[in-house]
Scaffold this active site. Structure first.
Site: not given
Length: 1052
Positions: A429-431, A434, A502, A546
């Site tokens: 994934g991408e945060g 980064g 997870c 959020d």
């Protein structure tokens, strides 16, 4: 000049085993003397303006210029030469402007001998203004905002109580507009918004005390609302410039004035004015024009000293180019002379673009003999650090921490992980900062623990590194089964955060992929688990800020965990957190968060309601197609997200409570947790009941065939029970009582035998009522719904006839195929058949009441009960039988058909007469038929049509109605006078129906590309349907009048 850097450990004591690193990568030498200085400034943050400050570490050789440089560098300021450093004594009016070349340690030793350190205030201010400074500052937003906050603070402290009431109102409303620039122009008309401003934020932040005390609260509210509307269309920058425009005639914030005398004795008493426009000027009397003395580019040197007389006044001498002798100014004290010298020197440096001071004076304590060392490039700094240097040289640094986002590094002992123990795997994934990778943590307790690793691409910057690690700081304080756990951090570059993995990924993607396999109980379970996590955060005084399906991770099929704490904040002693900047999820946010950047547990409740909606919608995002800037307008107009299909009304009711505009009316997470637990248990009970019913139905179908090869009979049409399907469609009377509160019209489920037992939450308005079913077919009911004893006997009979295994298998396969064919046949037939229960105006209003239009200020989708059974519906005709105009079978009910995309099937209508009359030249009959055909044509075209085509379609219906009414007006005189009143009422009803259709059309156009577009289209069809039905009723009334007239003329 001193090098400066950021150290996240400043306000906290690290453990003994923790290395303390400088922001530049250099380690501190042990035993070096360091001191901490708190510098107040006007760079805006989330705290109160009076607390905006930076904490500075400085060494013996740190100068004022080094401290100023670091503070402004951290805010990316361009006009650095405009900033000065002021020292004020809080218990007197003593003020010292510190020259940039002064050493900070020497200054502190000098002044803190006279007064205790806590009585001094160090302040960064803009003092030196270039010509046309506002135009220049608009290209340097940090400086413009800083100067605005500084001037506003001076205005509120010095002259606000003396200005005219109108000016005070305008300036205060401009500050409201600037602070809450995303707030709509009419937002303060809402009582709850004004109360947030009045009670939570505080009107004293915007208006002087004299105004608040002298005007009554109700009058003040009206004045603020009226004044605020004048500036409703201004953005932040325009509000600032308008503020300066209104303030400048009453308060000259662009110059400084000093009472002094020209010459070496008190001969000419003047007021010396120094500013970007005046240069150096003086005024002898108030109101007279200033006399110009010199421009800053003419000043060659500046000197100041004590006068030789006994009064010890201050003497300031300026050498002016072209002047025969220096300009001498006598000040009341040496301090004032120093302050004047610093001001003129700052302007000279600014105008000439110089760093060298124009002041000539003997070396004094607290000043440096040489100018500051110029700033070195990074490569030069690194090269210098390779040489051996003395302890005093390594202490020459200034260190800054912004109090707004102070970060505590997790201690090495508890959370620091050796990079060698981490095996980095594939990117999953991408945060925000980064990529996120899957990996393995090789720990002594667990040799191969699967983990998720957050990486930071640009963590070489101290500010980025600090913000990235803020999430780890937050997460380490939580221990909850439904919150993602922090395992550790690696604080050396590249910085990593290691968390539990997870395996099933984000909840939103999981819901989209498993859309058809997840049952309602699972969705409610996820919402309940999140409520427990959020109740835990609420108890620890954290706001998440959020909460959305994308930030929830799925650990297993029955366990979700709240993650992504990058926006989370601890609320400390206040009841809310105010965000000053940064990207925020507008479509999930509560109105007070959008308007005032105000975040509380109540705003988290709103976001949780939106997150629940996402879950029930299987990952659909809220307010699809709506721009972020338009969301608050729709919310304030009363718009709310619609009820998801198959959502229990009790759960949707809970969501709407979360979306109360007034934060005080929203439930707390502890209440949400309890109510969701109850709803979850109810759904589990209903699920078990549906499974038992399905099992009983399948057993009945299978056993009833016995040894016969005859296939099961085809089920009857929708709305009519058959012997085989009655048990599937209708639960027992006891069950019917239990599940009525979960029935919602307007959300039909799938049809056919396999789905019949699962229709607890599906729209059942078209089905016959249970009590009516008994009245319709008592013989069939008694035959196919036996008592418990009869059921047992039936079961034994079925079990007694044993078939060979291969025959049983063939028969079951054949029955399964035929059931699938029946399913397809049912779905096909239902498109053309709608029971007559939808034809009465009353039942239409009840069925489509799931959205009753704008009522008050709330457009909320209200669940409704089942139709009133007082008047049982008539039995619909068989497929293909001659229709009747009253059936209007070609118009599908909008409440049902719109959920399938408003797929209407227009058919040719040849309605038979409602009375035995000659229709060969019946204009009323022809025009009624024409109106019905216009409605059918509009209904068939409305779904794919763009909004601009709505008007022509409605216009066609309107023209057909006008023709009909004109024909009726011509017919009325020939009818009995006793019938005129009834005919006129029927005409008025048709006019009202057309008005309703036009109203719904306008709403459908207004809310195009929003979540309400489909709903208003559905209401358009409902209004058109009502128009067609009432047109037929008008024809019936006229036919009755004709029959009455014929009866009167018939011979007796």
């Amino acid at each position: 000049m001193a090098a400066a850097y950021l150290d996240p450990n400043l306000n906290h004591t690290p453990s003994s085993s923790t290395k303390t690193h400088l922001g530049t990568g250099m380690e501190r030498s042990p035993g070096a003397m360091e001191r901490v200085l708190k510098v107040f400034h006007y760079f805006e943050s989330s705290s109160e303006p009076t607390t905006w400050a930076s904490i500075i570490r400085h060494g013996d050789a740190t100068d004022v210029r080094g401290i100023i440089q670091k503070i402004v560098d951290s805010h990316k300021v361009k006009h650095v030469a405009c900033y000065g450093f002021r020292l004020s004594h809080l218990r007197s009016e003593e003020v010292h402007w510190l020259h940039v070349d002064m050493g900070v340690s020497s200054v502190r030793e000098k002044y803190e001998l006279a007064h205790p350190p806590e009585e001094w205030k160090y302040e960064l201010r803009i003092r030196y203004l270039p010509k046309g400074f506002l135009n220049q500052f608009t290209e340097d937003k940090p400086t413009l905002n800083f100067f605005y906050q500084q001037v506003k603070s001076d205005y509120m402290q010095e002259i606000a109580d003396q200005v005219d009431q109108e000016i005070a109102l305008k300036l205060g409303c401009l500050e409201i507009r600037r602070s809450y620039w995303e707030m709509r122009g009419n937002a303060l008309e809402k009582k709850s918004n004004y109360e947030v401003l009045e009670k939570d934020v505080g009107l004293k932040r915007f208006f002087p005390k004299s105004l608040l005390d002298s005007v009554k609260a109700k009058t003040l509210r009206k004045l603020i609302q009226q004044t605020f509307r004048q500036f409703a269309n201004l953005n932040r920058e325009e509000s600032i410039l308008k503020f300066f425009e209104i303030l400048s005639p009453v308060y000259r914030f662009d110059k400084e004035c000093f009472k002094c005398a020209l010459g070496s004795s008190w001969i000419i008493s003047v007021e010396l004015a120094i500013g970007p426009e005046e240069g150096i000027s003086y005024l002898t009397d108030k109101g007279c024009n200033p006399t110009h003395l010199a421009d800053f580019n003419q000043v060659q040197t500046i000197q100041y000293s004590n006068s030789e007389d006994k009064d010890r006044k201050g003497m300031l001498q300026l050498k002016i180019a072209g002047a025969p002798e220096p300009l001498t100014v006598t000040a009341p004290s040496l301090t004032i002379a120093e302050n004047m010298a610093d001001l003129i020197d700052g302007y000279c440096r600014l105008v000439n673009g110089a760093t060298q001071s124009f002041i000539i004076r003997p070396q004094k304590e607290g000043e440096r003999a040489l100018p500051s060392i110029p700033k070195l490039a990074n490569s030069e700094k690194q090269g210098m650090r390779t040489h051996a240097v003395s302890v005093s040289e390594t202490d020459d640094y200034a260190e800054i921490i912004d109090e707004e986002d102070t970060y505590t590094m997790p201690s090495t002992r508890d959370y620091e992980i050796q990079r060698e123990r981490i095996e980095l795997g594939r990117c999953i994934g991408e945060g925000q900062f980064g990529d996120v990778h899957q990996g393995v943590y090789l720990s002594p307790e667990n040799p191969a623990l699967a983990v998720a690793i957050k990486t930071c691409k640009n963590c070489t910057s101290d500010s980025v590194r600090e913000k990235f690690l803020q999430e780890a700081l937050t997460m380490r304080q939580f221990d909850h089964p439904h919150i993602v756990k922090l395992i550790g951090v690696i604080t050396e570059n590249p910085v990593w955060i290691i968390m539990e993995l997870c395996t099933l990924g984000e909840l939103r993607s999981f819901l989209q992929v498993r859309k058809y396999s997840l049952d309602l109980a699972s969705l409610i379970l996820y919402a309940y688990q999140l409520s427990t996590a959020l109740a835990y955060l609420e108890s620890k005084r954290f706001v998440h800020r959020d909460i959305a399906a994308r930030n929830v991770l799925v650990s297993s099929n029955d366990c979700v965990k709240l993650g992504d704490f990058g926006l989370s904040r601890y609320m400390e002693d206040s009841t809310y957190y105010k965000a000053s900047k940064g990207k925020l999820p507008i479509k999930w946010m509560a109105p007070e968060s959008i308007n005032f950047r105000r975040f509380t547990s109540a705003s988290d409740v709103w976001m949780f309601g939106v997150c629940m909606w996402e879950i029930l919608m299987h990952g659909v995002k809220p307010f699809q197609g709506v721009k972020n800037n338009d969301v608050i307008g729709r919310i304030e107009n009363g718009e709310r997200l619609p009820m998801p299909p198959n959502c229990p009304p009790t759960l949707y009711s809970l969501m709407t409570k979360c979306w109360a505009y007034d934060p005080s009316r929203r439930p707390r997470f502890t209440e949400l947790k309890a109510q969701l637990s109850t709803i979850l248990e109810e759904e589990k009970v209903q699920q078990e009941e549906r499974m038992r019913m399905e099992s009983r139905r399948q057993a009945t179908v299978s056993w009833d065939s016995g040894g016969s090869d005859e296939a099961p009979p085809k089920p009857s049409r929708p709305g009519y029970p058959s012997p085989r399907s009655s048990e599937g469609f209708y639960p027992s009377p006891q069950h019917m009582v239990q599940t009525n509160h979960y029935q919602v019209s307007g959300y039909p489920g799938s049809h056919g035998i396999p789905a019949m037992a699962g229709s607890i939450y599906q729209g059942q308005a078209s089905l016959l009522d249970q009590t009516e079913l008994w009245n319709h077919r008592p013989q069939e009911m008694s035959m196919w719904q036996p008592s418990v004893e009869d059921s047992a006997a039936l079961d034994l009979r079925g079990m007694g006839q044993v078939l060979p295994p291969h025959l049983m298998e063939e028969r079951l396969i054949r029955q399964q195929q035929e059931m699938e064919e029946d399913q397809r046949w049912l779905e096909k037939e239902e498109r053309f058949l709608k029971p007559d229960v939808r034809l009465s105006r009353g039942s239409i209003d009840r069925e489509d009441g799931s959205f009753q239009g704008p009522t008050g200020n709330q457009h909320i989708y209200q669940p409704v009960g089942k139709p009133d059974p007082a008047a049982p519906p008539k039995k619909p005709p068989r497929p293909g039988a001659p229709g009747h105009l009253s059936n209007l079978s070609s118009i599908s009910s909008p409440a049902d058909s719109y959920n399938e995309g408003v797929k209407l099937q227009p058919q040719e209508i040849s309605p038979p007469p409602t009375a035995n009359l000659d229709r060969s030249n019946d204009k009323v009959y022809e025009n009624v038929t024409g109106l019905v055909k216009a409605v059918i044509e509009m209904s068939s075209k409305i779904q794919p049509a763009p909004p601009e085509e709505y008007v022509p379609m409605v216009k066609e219906v309107g023209l057909a109605l006008r023709t009909l009414l004109a024909t009726v007006d011509e017919t009325i005189p020939a009818l009995p006078a006793s019938t005129h009143r009834e005919i006129e009422m029927a005409q008025k009803l048709l006019n009202s129906d057309l008005g309703e259709l036009i109203s719904k059309m306008k709403l459908a156009q207004q809310y195009v590309m929003t979540s309400l577009q489909q709903e208003y289209k559905k209401q358009m069809l409902t209004a058109a349907h009502a128009l067609a039905v009432d047109a037929k009723n008008l024809l019936d009334v006229i036919d009755q009048a004709r029959l009455k007239m014929l009866g009167q003329t018939r011979p007796h």
